[in-house]
Each structure stands twice: as structure tokens, then as C-alpha cells.
Design an enzyme around this catalytic site. Structure first.
Site, PDB file in Angstrom:
ATOM      1  N   CYS A 200       0.521  -1.121  -0.041  1.00  0.00           N
ATOM      2  CA  CYS A 200       0.096   0.119  -0.106  1.00  0.00           C
ATOM      3  C   CYS A 200       0.929   1.263   0.030  1.00  0.00           C
ATOM      4  CB  CYS A 200      -1.049  -0.050   1.018  1.00  0.00           C
ATOM      5  SG  CYS A 200      -1.934  -1.379   1.412  1.00  0.00           S
ATOM      6  N   CYS A 223      -4.955   4.837   7.959  1.00  0.00           N
ATOM      7  CA  CYS A 223      -5.096   3.481   8.257  1.00  0.00           C
ATOM      8  C   CYS A 223      -6.213   3.327   9.284  1.00  0.00           C
ATOM      9  CB  CYS A 223      -3.690   2.904   8.448  1.00  0.00           C
ATOM     10  SG  CYS A 223      -2.812   3.687   9.967  1.00  0.00           S
TER      11      CYS A 223
HETATM   12 FE1  SF4 Z   1      -2.171  -2.134   3.418  1.00  0.00          FE
HETATM   13 FE2  SF4 Z   1      -3.281  -1.596   5.816  1.00  0.00          FE
HETATM   14 FE3  SF4 Z   1      -3.132  -4.277   4.884  1.00  0.00          FE
HETATM   15 FE4  SF4 Z   1      -1.175  -2.777   5.699  1.00  0.00          FE
HETATM   16  S1  SF4 Z   1      -2.686  -3.252   7.152  1.00  0.00           S
HETATM   17  S2  SF4 Z   1      -1.244  -4.085   3.814  1.00  0.00           S
HETATM   18  S3  SF4 Z   1      -1.620  -0.845   4.941  1.00  0.00           S
HETATM   19  S4  SF4 Z   1      -4.611  -2.300   3.856  1.00  0.00           S
END
Ligand code: SF4
Length: 232
Positions: A200, A223
């Protein structure tokens, strides 16, 4: 602290230095204060201040299992440099287990759920042991963060939130890092102003918003640790 106490503290500390804010927090919540470092450059500044003043603050990071190798290397460098332990807080399931339960690459289909499983739930259970937490957010990072106070009640997690760097700019951060020789993630010098999980996070072109590399191509900008985007 009562609601009035929190408001008063936010007012009193608004123009104080970040170090003074941290010293105040450590005195106000002895043994009950934690710092959630995401190992970004701002977090490195806060860690330097905590270590420099020998403040009794538990430091942890949310290890989603999807961080950059450079981030894991930085984690080791910081522990060596300051003689501190950054506690690893992990999700209930590994990436592979999550794929078995939710299907592969959940972040491509439902990043909010992925962040909830890999960040929010572990964060919530960690913060339950504390009375206050420190973060390294700055007002100039996102519109959601623009009015963040120095001290506030974090109703989502049920504890006080202390933001010693809210008034800082990115130039302030860079100047502190240079002056104090603070270790930071080399990806910041490779067009990654904001660094999260590998799937991400993408590099940012000159002139782009510094956080535009996070969840690129989606409306997601946070997030969920600090703010939740209200869906219209
Ligand atoms: Fe992406 Fe959030 Fe999953 Fe990390 S925890 S891979 S930032 S969606």
C-alpha cells in the site's frame, strides 16, 4: 484527568517544545504512557527525544508482517543506537493465515478490513494497558490532522492522546534529523515521504501530496489509527 483538565493541558502545552510536552506526559502518566512508532521519520524524532531525556515511555510498533525490509533494518538500528526495545505488536494471524481466512491480498479488495485486522485490533488491545499514548502526527500532514490538539481524549481507544509534534513542519523534522544525526528510513530519500506496508505504499512524484503514495488509487488516506474517513 477531567475533560476540563485535558483542554487546559492542550492550551498550556500548545506553544511548548516537543521535548517539554513529552516530559510533561511522562510525569503525568508514570508507567502508563506508551509511544506507537510507525518508524517514519517523525517517529524517529520522537524516539530520539524519549531516549535523549531517558523518559519512561514504552515504545512499540505494529508489525503487520508487510513492512519494507528497510523498515525492519531501521528498527534494529534504532534499538542499537538508543539501547531501547521497540516492542513488536503483531496481528492475530500471519499474512498467510489471513489469506486462508479472507482470501489472498485482502488489501487490494478491502484495505479498511485489512488495516482493521492487521493494525487496529492489535493497537486497541495494546492501548488497553495504558492511560495515554504518544503519536508523531503533524497538523500539516492531512486535512484530518489539521486541527489535532497537543493533548486530547481519544475516545476511540479510551485514553489520552499526546501529539508533541503537531505544530512541526516537515522542514522542522528534517532540520532536527540533521542536527541530531537521527537514523531514518533510507526510503525517505527515494521519493517515499510516507512509508507503510509494502503493498500500500508507492513513491511520490515531485509536487504530489506527500501522502499520495499511500493506498494510491483509492480514497483511503488513513489506516484508521488516528482518524476515520467519514464515508459520504
Ligand atoms: Fe495495506 Fe493496511 Fe493491509 Fe497494511 S494493513 S497491507 S496498509 S491495507
Amino acid at each position: 484527568m477531567t475533560t476540563d483538565d485535558i483542554k487546559q493541558a492542550a492550551q498550556d502545552l500548545e506553544m511548548q517544545s516537543a521535548e517539554n510536552i513529552l516530559v510533561w506526559a511522562a510525569g503525568q502518566f508514570p508507567g502508563r504512557l506508551t509511544f506507537a512508532t510507525s518508524l517514519g521519520i517523525e517517529d524517529c524524532v520522537v524516539t530520539d527525544m524519549i531516549a535523549g531525556h531517558h523518559l519512561p515511555v514504552d515504545v512499540f510498533t505494529l508489525d503487520t508482517g508487510l513492512l519494507f525490509q528497510e523498515t525492519y533494518s531501521l528498527w534494529e538500528r534504532i534499538e542499537e543506537r538508543y539501547g531501547v526495545t521497540i516492542t513488536r505488536v503483531s496481528p492475530a494471524h500471519t499474512v498467510e493465515e489471513q489469506a486462508a481466512h479472507e482470501g489472498p491480498a485482502l488489501w487490494t479488495r478491502d484495505p479498511d478490513r485489512c488495516c482493521d485486522l492487521r493494525k487496529m485490533q492489535p493497537l486497541r488491545s495494546t492501548l488497553a494497558s495504558y492511560d495515554a499514548w504518544v503519536t508523531a502526527i503533524r497538523r500539516d500532514q492531512t486535512p484530518e490532522r489539521a486541527s489535532a490538539p497537543v493533548v486530547s481524549w481519544d475516545g476511540r481507544f479510551g485514553l489520552i492522546k499526546v501529539n508533541p509534534l503537531v505544530r512541526w513542519t516537515f522542514d522542522d523534522i528534517k532540520a532536527y534529523v540533521r542536527e541530531h544525526n537521527v537514523p531514518y528510513n533510507p526510503l525517505h530519500d527515494q521519493h517515499y515521504p510516507s512509508i507503510g506496508c509494502v503493498p500500500c505504499t508507492s513513491p511520490v512524484a515531485p509536487g504530489e501530496d506527500p501522502r499520495s503514495g499511500r493506498w494510491r488509487g483509492t480514497e483511503k488516506t488513513e489506516c484508521g489509527l488516528h482518524f476515520v474517513k467519514v464515508k459520504s
